[in-house]
Motif scaffolding. Sequence first.
Motif, mmCIF file in Angstrom:
data_model
loop_
_atom_site.group_PDB
_atom_site.id
_atom_site.type_symbol
_atom_site.label_atom_id
_atom_site.label_comp_id
_atom_site.label_asym_id
_atom_site.label_seq_id
_atom_site.Cartn_x
_atom_site.Cartn_y
_atom_site.Cartn_z
ATOM 1 N N TRP A 93 0.838 -1.191 0.000
ATOM 2 C CA TRP A 93 0.000 0.000 0.000
ATOM 3 C C TRP A 93 0.882 1.254 0.000
ATOM 4 O O TRP A 93 1.981 1.247 0.540
ATOM 5 C CB TRP A 93 -0.910 0.020 1.225
ATOM 6 C CG TRP A 93 -1.832 -1.145 1.347
ATOM 7 C CD1 TRP A 93 -1.795 -2.130 2.289
ATOM 8 C CD2 TRP A 93 -2.949 -1.457 0.495
ATOM 9 N NE1 TRP A 93 -2.809 -3.040 2.082
ATOM 10 C CE2 TRP A 93 -3.538 -2.649 0.991
ATOM 11 C CE3 TRP A 93 -3.501 -0.848 -0.625
ATOM 12 C CZ2 TRP A 93 -4.649 -3.233 0.399
ATOM 13 C CZ3 TRP A 93 -4.615 -1.430 -1.225
ATOM 14 C CH2 TRP A 93 -5.177 -2.603 -0.713
ATOM 15 N N ALA A 97 -2.114 8.825 1.525
ATOM 16 C CA ALA A 97 -3.300 8.875 0.679
ATOM 17 C C ALA A 97 -3.042 9.793 -0.510
ATOM 18 O O ALA A 97 -2.352 10.805 -0.398
ATOM 19 C CB ALA A 97 -4.494 9.374 1.476
ATOM 20 N N ASP A 181 -7.761 3.574 1.025
ATOM 21 C CA ASP A 181 -7.765 4.143 2.368
ATOM 22 C C ASP A 181 -7.774 3.031 3.407
ATOM 23 O O ASP A 181 -7.728 1.833 3.073
ATOM 24 C CB ASP A 181 -8.959 5.086 2.549
ATOM 25 C CG ASP A 181 -10.293 4.420 2.212
ATOM 26 O OD1 ASP A 181 -10.359 3.167 2.164
ATOM 27 O OD2 ASP A 181 -11.280 5.148 2.004
ATOM 28 N N ALA A 182 -7.842 3.419 4.673
ATOM 29 C CA ALA A 182 -7.778 2.426 5.748
ATOM 30 C C ALA A 182 -8.936 1.435 5.663
ATOM 31 O O ALA A 182 -8.759 0.233 5.918
ATOM 32 C CB ALA A 182 -7.779 3.133 7.105
ATOM 33 N N ALA A 183 -10.125 1.921 5.275
ATOM 34 C CA ALA A 183 -11.282 1.037 5.186
ATOM 35 C C ALA A 183 -11.089 -0.011 4.099
ATOM 36 O O ALA A 183 -11.421 -1.188 4.286
ATOM 37 C CB ALA A 183 -12.548 1.858 4.915
ATOM 38 N N GLN A 185 -8.168 -1.093 2.894
ATOM 39 C CA GLN A 185 -7.109 -2.002 3.301
ATOM 40 C C GLN A 185 -7.629 -3.036 4.297
ATOM 41 O O GLN A 185 -7.283 -4.226 4.220
ATOM 42 C CB GLN A 185 -5.947 -1.209 3.901
ATOM 43 C CG GLN A 185 -5.244 -0.305 2.903
ATOM 44 C CD GLN A 185 -4.113 0.483 3.510
ATOM 45 O OE1 GLN A 185 -3.417 0.014 4.409
ATOM 46 N NE2 GLN A 185 -3.908 1.710 3.032
ATOM 47 N N GLU A 186 -8.481 -2.591 5.220
ATOM 48 C CA GLU A 186 -9.076 -3.528 6.184
ATOM 49 C C GLU A 186 -9.973 -4.530 5.480
ATOM 50 O O GLU A 186 -9.964 -5.732 5.796
ATOM 51 C CB GLU A 186 -9.865 -2.750 7.232
ATOM 52 C CG GLU A 186 -10.515 -3.629 8.291
ATOM 53 C CD GLU A 186 -11.324 -2.832 9.287
ATOM 54 O OE1 GLU A 186 -11.968 -3.461 10.167
ATOM 55 O OE2 GLU A 186 -11.349 -1.587 9.209
#
Length: 299
Positions: A93, A97, A181-183, A185-186
């Motif tokens: 990643w 951002a 974004d983090a969402a 990637q999760e």
Amino acid sequence: MSMDVLQALEDTARTTLERVGPSVVSIGRSGRGTGYVVGEGRVLTNAHNLRDRTTQVGFTDGRRVQGNVVGSDLDGDLVVLDVDTGDAPALVWGADAARTGDVVLSVTAGGHLLRVTWGQVTGVERGFRGPRGRPVHGALEHTAPAARGSSGAPLLDRAGGVVGVSTHRLEHGFYLARAADAALQEAVAGMQQGRRLEPVRLGVALAPSDVARRLRQAVGLADREGVLVRTVVDGSPADAAGLAVGDLLVGAGGRALHTPDDLIAVLDGLRPGDELRIEVIRGESPTEVTVRFEADDGS
């Protein structure tokens, strides 16, 4: 543009292609889409690239192997395939951002041809609708050219980190990508472990505010802002909570409802086992119902 800048772009494109090319794959026998390695034995691509739960995955070394869906986010247009990735390393990643104005590179393998192009991020927080019509927010708009078969390709920063996952082409040379974004990637991490991400569903068909207003006026009811229940699915959470055809939903979870997408945004924040209070106008009378979404089996 100065020769130094052009040379830097050429060097970056060549270096990026050499480094990430082995990890970018074609999807389908005809190379209708692109994907990339996100972990050992795992490839990420767009859900709309698949025709079934299995598909052919092509690597730059000439290997053609079958991949099987192991995890999915169909509303977000993403799936993770279980496939023999060989020695191809997982892409990483991006550290930051993507922002408007950033230079980005797209590496695609659609049509079994490896391509690298570059462009700029022209906007953030864009939206589109997934394959099942659910809105997806926070997408990147960019100008890195992409031929047919590019959906599912990694959008990269200058260091080769993934900042987005291409979804589709717009008009006039613009493209959209799911922001890494983090969402996201999760979600990808969960899908690699076999998760199938399904948002809770209320079980109703809705009419937007303007249609609701006309229908209420037609039967002599007062003009109110909200979304109108047109159908209720038997056995759904809405049915169990007592929602009925003709109910006007004016609020949910503390949020005013003006369009069906307002309700979807509320539902997107819920999980199985949660409850949701919905403010309802039934005829002329206000009431409130509590919808309970059944918990899953814990898997």
